[in-house]
Scaffold this motif. Structure first.
Motif: not given
Length: 417
Positions: A92-93, A98
């Motif tokens: 993710d950012d 995940a």
């Protein structure tokens, strides 16, 4: 790019949130009578078992999948079993894989379902509860999580935000977890009805030490819940940690103050309940307040939840272990108070009414959605497999009749029926 520090923090946070489920079992078990403590703990652990299996099958896909349906949920088959379009190698950012996101979010789903069990103590079939947990997490929790956190109707991309011009704030689950579970607890308690002799005899918790231990472990695990919702180890996580502790301490004081005013003494049960009330109220707000706002929120939540708990006798609904008074009321207080106390957009900080209106609207939608879905599921099970154990089984003790076990020796059981 993978950030091992953020990943380690999120794995730790997921583990802390998972700890909240056995902590809740201790808390609820202590509040139960000694002939039903094991059943109460089994209902909590049963929720863990069911949701732990369901979440990777279709829970993640329904919540965060890439094929949304009407802004209410995503296609459950798109990433079924974390296969198909699920890219487990993605980050993710914040640089967190995940897979770790799945781990973290699954623990939220588990504890939310387990919370509802406290409203059903001592009178329902264990098998029916397990079926309910399966249906409710699928039809109520996953859609609510998608609507708020997955880009659905109650998110910053939804119609309420477009109407008010302000994105809703639910940092760690005021609507998704506490209003959702609290409303479900109220509806299902009304559908199933009261225990034998409810309101005619005093029912005392069988173990105050278990309650205190459970609340302490909930407090500890809640740092994963709130500080973990920053999704990395940064200043926001630190602020959420401080606000969580501050609001919880203030809520304990608020609850004990209510007891002092109404009963002339503060109790250990009240202090432990105040812990949970403060944690609940600050959950949606932990990332939006300063410490002074957290103190105000905690005091209001502790006092309000203590007052709300006493109303079940006045209105005649058997919320056995005060899920409605603590989680529904605390969740509503925390969600709406953001509109007043948020340092960015809050009414008391010069932000006008837009955020307050937004928070009220998302709380109302969460109440209605959870209430309707829970009523439909509860009535379906009532008319098919049935909810209630027999009066005889309830009298003998649900531990013995549902699980063929007892927590204590028979001579100890005799004193607390």
């Amino acid at each position: 790019m993978l950030d091992t520090g953020a990943t380690a923090w999120m794995l730790t946070s997921a583990s802390l949130v998972l700890l909240m489920t056995p902590a809740l079992a201790l808390f609820y078990g202590g509040m139960s009578r000694n002939k039903s403590v094991l059943n109460m703990m089994m209902m909590v652990f049963g929720a863990l078992a069911v949701v732990a299996v369901i979440y990777p099958l279709w829970g993640w896909s329904m919540t965060y999948g890439g094929q949304p349906i009407a802004g209410i949920f995503a296609n459950p088959f798109e990433q079924f079993g974390l296969m198909g379009t699920f890219d487990g190698a993605a980050v993710d950012d914040f640089g967190v894989p995940a897979w770790v996101g799945v781990a973290f979010q699954s623990t939220f789903a588990i504890i939310t379902v387990a919370l509802i069990a406290g409203s059903l103590a001592e009178r329902v079939k264990f098998g029916t509860w397990m079926v309910f947990a399966t249906l409710w997490v699928t039809l109520a929790y996953f859609p609510m999580a998608h609507m708020v956190w997955g880009g659905g109707l109650l998110s910053g991309d939804g119609p309420i935000a477009a109407l008010t011009g302000t994105a809703p704030i639910d940092f760690a689950g005021g609507t998704v977890v506490h209003i959702n579970a609290g409303m479900a607890a109220l509806v299902i308690a009304l559908v199933i009805g009261t225990r034998r002799r409810f309101g005619k005899e005093q029912v005392r918790p069988h173990s105050l030490p278990l309650i205190m231990l459970g609340s302490g472990l909930l407090f500890f695990g809640w740092f994963g819940f709130n500080a973990g919702s920053a999704f990395t180890a940064d200043g926001l996580a630190g602020m959420a940690w401080v606000n969580t502790t501050t609001a919880t301490g203030a809520a304990m004081l608020g609850w004990m103050l209510y007891e002092q005013i109404t009963e002339k003494h503060a109790t250990s049960l009240g202090a432990a309940s105040g812990v949970v009330a403060g944690l609940v109220a600050v959950t949606p707000a932990a990332g939006a307040l300063n410490p002074v706002g957290a103190i105000v929120l905690g005091l209001v939540a502790g006092f309000a939840c203590a007052a709300a708990v006493s109303l079940k006798y006045r209105f005649g609904f058997d919320d056995s272990l005060d899920v409605v008074g603590v989680h529904l009321v605390g969740g509503l207080v925390g969600t709406v108070a953001i509109g007043f106390l948020a340092t960015e957009g809050g009414l008391l900080f010069g932000g006008g009414f837009a955020l307050l209106i937004t928070q009220v609207l998302i709380a109302l939608v969460a109440l209605i959605f959870s209430g309707v879905v829970t009523f439909a599921v509860a009535k379906l099970l009532q008319k098919t497999i049935g909810w209630r154990v027999s009066d005889k089984d309830e009298l003998l003790g649900i531990d013995l009749t549902q699980h063929a076990e007892t927590a204590y020796e028979p001579q100890v059981l005799a004193g607390n029926y």
